[in-house]
Design a protein around this motif. Structure first.
Motif, PDB file in Angstrom:
ATOM      1  N   UNK A 130       0.822  -1.211   0.000  1.00  0.00           N
ATOM      2  CA  UNK A 130       0.000   0.000   0.000  1.00  0.00           C
ATOM      3  C   UNK A 130       0.854   1.259   0.000  1.00  0.00           C
ATOM      4  N   UNK A 131       1.989   1.226   0.721  1.00  0.00           N
ATOM      5  CA  UNK A 131       2.867   2.398   0.714  1.00  0.00           C
ATOM      6  C   UNK A 131       3.456   2.614  -0.674  1.00  0.00           C
ATOM      7  N   UNK A 132       3.900   1.547  -1.306  1.00  0.00           N
ATOM      8  CA  UNK A 132       4.464   1.671  -2.660  1.00  0.00           C
ATOM      9  C   UNK A 132       3.401   2.192  -3.628  1.00  0.00           C
ATOM     10  N   UNK A 133       2.189   1.692  -3.520  1.00  0.00           N
ATOM     11  CA  UNK A 133       1.115   2.148  -4.397  1.00  0.00           C
ATOM     12  C   UNK A 133       0.815   3.627  -4.199  1.00  0.00           C
ATOM     13  N   UNK A 134       0.816   4.087  -2.952  1.00  0.00           N
ATOM     14  CA  UNK A 134       0.525   5.503  -2.695  1.00  0.00           C
ATOM     15  C   UNK A 134       1.579   6.406  -3.296  1.00  0.00           C
ATOM     16  N   UNK A 135       2.843   5.974  -3.289  1.00  0.00           N
ATOM     17  CA  UNK A 135       3.905   6.805  -3.866  1.00  0.00           C
ATOM     18  C   UNK A 135       3.893   6.737  -5.391  1.00  0.00           C
ATOM     19  N   UNK A 136       3.461   5.613  -5.936  1.00  0.00           N
ATOM     20  CA  UNK A 136       3.340   5.536  -7.391  1.00  0.00           C
ATOM     21  C   UNK A 136       2.276   6.502  -7.897  1.00  0.00           C
ATOM     22  N   UNK A 137       1.238   6.700  -7.128  1.00  0.00           N
ATOM     23  CA  UNK A 137       0.215   7.678  -7.514  1.00  0.00           C
ATOM     24  C   UNK A 137       0.757   9.106  -7.478  1.00  0.00           C
ATOM     25  N   UNK A 138       1.811   9.345  -6.689  1.00  0.00           N
ATOM     26  CA  UNK A 138       2.453  10.661  -6.641  1.00  0.00           C
ATOM     27  C   UNK A 138       3.565  10.780  -7.677  1.00  0.00           C
ATOM     28  N   UNK A 139       3.665   9.802  -8.567  1.00  0.00           N
ATOM     29  CA  UNK A 139       4.638   9.806  -9.665  1.00  0.00           C
ATOM     30  C   UNK A 139       6.081   9.642  -9.172  1.00  0.00           C
TER      31      UNK A 139
END
Length: 380
Positions: A130-139
């Motif tokens: 979930x942490x990795x996914x949240x940062x991927x959304x921030x590019x």
């Protein structure tokens, strides 16, 4: 046997007994000492993954030399491998009971070890995923994500990953990370690996180069003193619109120039004057540009700001590599072939702020905004 030969005929050609041939083909359970039972799996053709791994022919050669009494280093010289490779191969794959080395069994064991059936860390650790996914959304890039994990979770050693793990997950279409990630999670937009290749060199049209980059102060080369900038334009469809890009060499702080009416020499000079007039004096030392015609009025900019302009050699974009990297990042926001004049100055400032607040590897995973704040004192 695939060619239609019988088991007996094949065994005569290979030089083994018929029982061995049957065991190689079908597998067989054999009673061992002390009532133990050992099952031999059938020998199936294997596809070598890479020449880095020992092949079956090399293992046969190792077995022959080992049975002949040669030492590890002598076998390594005959096979053309490192002595540590031979030593490790014999130690891992020799018979645990008799100590003999069987090449075909060793090949089977090595192949079984290569098959990894366990799921990866990102598939089993929901919090990390979930942490990795949240940062991927921030590019954020995978390496930016992994480098910040120790700082964000200092007391949780399990919240660690390498960037290659994230790349492998993103390149797997059925991975759990991909299901909740953006449609194009990587800033490059790629969904599979691509070989790196050199881009085409840009042609130069600047007639009067002004001061060459070789005359730029030496302090600008080692990036120890802030205030030295690199600049360029990114253009839109048919080169009819453009955005000016500036980046400070020490802090990697980016500034975008709004050019709504065009990117002529007069437009670019006026935009540069407005941008540099808002900077502290300590951050106005030099500007490095390519030999594009948009800098035809560089002398007017120098007169207004007291900032000398230095020009790269023709066809040498690597001489302002920080700016080239910035332009590549900006293409995610401003794709090629689009109308760049449609973007407002406020939108350009928001994009620059987003980039300036990303951690950068070259800054020790600090951000350009944070690094810029440390070099500007209240007196400046």
């Amino acid at each position: 046997m695939a060619e239609g030969m019988s088991n007996a005929e094949v065994c005569r050609i290979v030089g083994v007994s018929r029982g061995t041939g049957v065991r190689w083909r079908y597998g067989r359970s054999v009673a061992g000492p002390n009532g133990t039972t050992r099952t031999y799996a059938p020998i199936v053709p294997t596809v070598e993954i890479s020449t880095r791994f020992l092949s079956e022919d090399e293992r046969i050669a190792i077995a022959d030399h080992w049975a002949a009494g040669l030492g590890i280093r002598a076998i390594a010289a005959e096979v053309g491998r490192s002595p540590s490779t031979i030593s490790r191969e014999i130690r891992r794959n020799r018979d645990p009971i008799t100590g003999t080395y069987h090449p075909h069994r060793a090949q089977q064991r090595a192949r079984d070890r290569r098959a990894r059936s366990t799921p990866g860390k990102l598939a089993t650790d929901q919090a990390l995923r979930h942490y990795v996914q949240s940062r991927l959304w921030l590019r954020w890039s995978p390496e930016q994500i992994t480098r910040t994990l120790p700082a964000v979770f200092p007391d949780q050693p399990g919240m660690r990953s390498c960037h290659e793990t994230i790349y492998r997950a993103l390149y797997s279409p059925d991975h759990l990370l991909v299901r909740a990630a953006p449609e194009r999670p990587l800033r490059s937009g790629r969904i599979r690996r691509k070989r790196r290749r050199r881009g085409d060199e840009r042609a130069t049209h600047f007639i009067q180069p002004g001061q060459a980059i070789s005359k730029r102060p030496a302090e600008a080369d080692d990036r120890a003193v802030p205030g030295h900038w690199e600049g360029d334009l990114i253009t839109g469809k048919h080169n009819k619109s453009a955005i000016g890009t500036l980046i400070e060499r020490t802090t990697r702080y980016a500034v975008l120039l709004h050019l709504p009416t065009g990117h002529t020499a007069a437009d670019v000079s006026a935009a540069l004057i407005r941008a540099f007039s808002t900077l502290p004096v300590a951050l106005r030392r030099t500007l490095t540009w390519d030999q594009g015609g948009e800098m035809g009025r560089h002398h007017e900019f120098t007169t207004a700001t007291n900032v000398p302009v230095y020009f790269c050699q023709p066809g040498s974009p690597w001489q302002r590599g920080s700016n080239e990297n910035l332009n590549g990042l900006l293409r995610e926001y401003f794709p090629k072939g689009s109308n760049l004049a449609a973007h407002t100055a406020e939108h350009l400032a928001a994009v620059a702020a987003e980039i300036n607040n990303r951690p950068r590897k070259c800054l020790g995973w600090s951000t350009p905004a944070r690094r810029l704040a440390t070099v500007i004192t209240p007196t400046q």
